[in-house]
Write a protein that holds these residues in place. Structure first.
Motif, PDB file in Angstrom:
ATOM      1  N   SER A 199       4.397   7.184   8.865  1.00  0.00           N
ATOM      2  CA  SER A 199       5.120   6.890   9.890  1.00  0.00           C
ATOM      3  C   SER A 199       4.043   6.581  10.970  1.00  0.00           C
ATOM      4  N   CYS A 200       2.927   5.942  10.543  1.00  0.00           N
ATOM      5  CA  CYS A 200       1.994   6.085  11.676  1.00  0.00           C
ATOM      6  C   CYS A 200       2.113   4.873  12.507  1.00  0.00           C
ATOM      7  N   ARG A 257       0.753  -1.229   0.003  1.00  0.00           N
ATOM      8  CA  ARG A 257      -0.121   0.041   0.158  1.00  0.00           C
ATOM      9  C   ARG A 257       0.877   1.265   0.103  1.00  0.00           C
ATOM     10  N   THR A 258       1.772   1.320   0.803  1.00  0.00           N
ATOM     11  CA  THR A 258       2.653   2.392   0.818  1.00  0.00           C
ATOM     12  C   THR A 258       3.999   2.632   0.189  1.00  0.00           C
ATOM     13  N   ARG A 259       4.696   1.367  -0.299  1.00  0.00           N
ATOM     14  CA  ARG A 259       5.818   1.412  -0.715  1.00  0.00           C
ATOM     15  C   ARG A 259       6.190   1.067  -2.061  1.00  0.00           C
ATOM     16  N   LYS A 301      -4.564   4.615   6.445  1.00  0.00           N
ATOM     17  CA  LYS A 301      -4.967   4.433   5.306  1.00  0.00           C
ATOM     18  C   LYS A 301      -4.112   5.314   4.239  1.00  0.00           C
ATOM     19  N   CYS A 302      -2.853   5.371   4.727  1.00  0.00           N
ATOM     20  CA  CYS A 302      -1.722   6.173   3.809  1.00  0.00           C
ATOM     21  C   CYS A 302      -1.340   5.059   2.559  1.00  0.00           C
ATOM     22  N   GLY A 303      -1.106   5.546   1.482  1.00  0.00           N
ATOM     23  CA  GLY A 303      -0.847   5.222   0.402  1.00  0.00           C
ATOM     24  C   GLY A 303      -1.529   5.275  -0.645  1.00  0.00           C
ATOM     25  N   GLU A 304      -1.090   4.848  -1.963  1.00  0.00           N
ATOM     26  CA  GLU A 304      -1.877   4.932  -3.225  1.00  0.00           C
ATOM     27  C   GLU A 304      -2.525   3.753  -3.566  1.00  0.00           C
ATOM     28  N   ASN A 305      -2.232   2.551  -3.170  1.00  0.00           N
ATOM     29  CA  ASN A 305      -2.726   1.047  -3.497  1.00  0.00           C
ATOM     30  C   ASN A 305      -3.514   0.874  -2.405  1.00  0.00           C
TER      31      ASN A 305
END
Length: 460
Positions: free
Chosen positions: A129-130, A112-114, A135-139
């Protein structure tokens, strides 16, 4: 497969499901609501694209989690005269599912984030850094024990599917080779035992499960008594079907109450007419309502409502509701035979009246109903109550919801924010009427009032 729960003194009895390294936490596995939310988020971000779903199953996922050699003596198995020491967590062990879910979450987080959504792009989740779930990220993806479920727009779906394969290879994970365990991007995908069709915008139970549940319900109509175990199996299957049959939890309540009675008596108990009524409702629901639950609503609406025990004229109870979409409101007292209802029941009665008045205009809509009564919110959200009158009112709301083909969501708000509906339930107070006029000035005019007939207060 190892039986860890035999005679309630097995391994699982000594493993806390919500305690990890001395810290309390609650494990919540993904549900159909999780996947629906992913679909809605993707469609909102890519409104002109088809939404596709893909699924990947990890191979022998539990066997990746090796035991501390010192603890392996506690996992001894006697078989054919020999003692075997397992070096990895086994299927059936509660610790195995907890460890598996934590690790699949880590894999989903990396994706999701990398992982960039497409080559040459930047994933905004790189700076995440949660400390907990976010819900961070593009995917967009979810993980369930050993299943990886991804949701993508059509233009990126194949690239995302390939990226998951590359991520698994980079992490040294093996993917299942069993037929059907790897599902490439498609508009129709079975996830967690439910089929999602993003083109038709519906979710449904697979046909084999429909036939199985239908035959089970037929057999229950002929039963006169049942044991706790039989009732537990039935409730489990109906709870699963409630993921698709919206509001089905409310028609599962009496089955659960019957199961609790059987548990207390520790012997089979006689089934009553209310129980059979719910079984018949489920028979009709499985036959007629499977495959009509929508994934993404055509529109989202908001209703605010409130009740007072003596705020209407002459100390009578009052209910008020405001429709934010069409600028209409309800402000009325209740019939004399219902004047002794407590505030929680009056709030439910406001739901009954609101869905009967505005429900016919809500087809395909997701309607959020704002209430400041916590008991009403929990009942409509969780579908559980031991009060028969409240269950009958909530079932009436659920029936109107099904007939109108809409989705109702109860949302709690503080009383301080529910001002307009609160005013409408207390029109006997001159100060409240003054506040109502002030609100009308802010709304740009006086809203139109809907007439409420006595029939609209009736509930089955």
């Amino acid at each position: 497969v190892v039986d860890c729960t035999q005679l309630e003194r097995g391994i699982n009895a000594f493993i806390d499901a919500h305690l990890h390294r001395g810290t309390y936490w609650k494990l919540s596995l993904p549900t159909s609501s999780t996947i629906i939310e992913l679909i809605q988020q993707t469609r909102a971000k890519y409104p002109n694209q088809r939404v596709l779903i893909f699924k990947i199953d990890m191979q022998r996922w539990y066997r990746w989690f090796l035991l501390d050699p010192v603890q392996s003596v506690f996992f001894a198995i006697r078989w054919k005269g020999k003692v075997w020491l397992d070096t990895a967590l086994s299927f059936g062990n509660r610790a195995a599912s907890l460890a598996a879910q934590r690790v699949i979450w880590a894999v989903v987080y990396l994706y999701r984030t990398r992982v960039p959504p497409f080559p040459g792009s930047h994933n905004t989740g790189m700076s995440c850094s949660c400390l907990g779930h976010c819900k961070c990220g593009e995917n967009r993806a979810a993980g369930y024990i050993h299943d990886f479920i991804g949701v993508s727009p059509e233009c990126l779906a194949q690239l995302n599917f390939t990226s998951v394969h590359a991520l698994a290879y980079h992490l040294g994970l093996r993917l299942s080779q069993t037929r059907g365990h790897i599902s490439p991007p498609s508009s129709v995908c079975e996830c967690l035992g439910i089929i999602y069709d993003t083109d038709k915008n519906v979710m449904r139970l697979p046909q084999d499960k429909v036939e199985d549940l239908t035959s089970i319900l037929v057999s229950w109509i002929a039963k006169q008594s049942a044991s706790e175990h039989e009732l537990a199996v039935l409730c489990g299957k109906l709870l699963y079907a409630a993921n698709v049959i919206h509001a089905g939890r409310l028609f599962l309540n009496r089955c659960l109450a019957t199961k609790r009675r059987a548990s207390r008596h520790r012997k089979p108990i006689t089934l009553d007419r209310d129980f059979w009524d719910d079984i018949r409702w489920w028979q009709e629901a499985i036959a007629l309502r499977n495959g009509i639950s929508f994934l993404v609503p055509d529109q989202t609406l908001h209703i605010s409502l409130d009740a007072s025990t003596n705020g209407f004229y002459d100390g009578k109870p009052g209910i008020g509701a405001y429709n934010h979409q069409n600028h209409q409101y309800i402000s009325t007292t209740v019939p004399p035979e219902l004047s002794d209802l407590c505030i929680a029941d009056l709030e439910l009665l406001a739901h009954v009246v609101s869905v009967r008045i505005w429900g016919p205009d809500w087809k395909g809509a997701e309607v959020t109903i704002h209430t400041d009564n916590m008991a009403t919110f929990f009942l409509l959200t969780n579908g559980r109550s031991r009060d028969d009158r409240r269950l009958r009112m909530s079932r009436t709301v659920a029936t109107c919801e099904i007939v109108s083909q809409c989705r109702l969501i109860s949302k709690w708000i503080p009383t301080s924010e529910n001002t307009l509906a609160d005013i409408l339930s207390r029109v006997g107070d001159p100060a409240q009427r003054t506040k109502f006029q002030q609100h009308c000035d802010q709304l740009g005019g006086i809203p139109s009032q809907r007439h409420v007939s006595p029939e609209m207060f009736k509930f089955d």
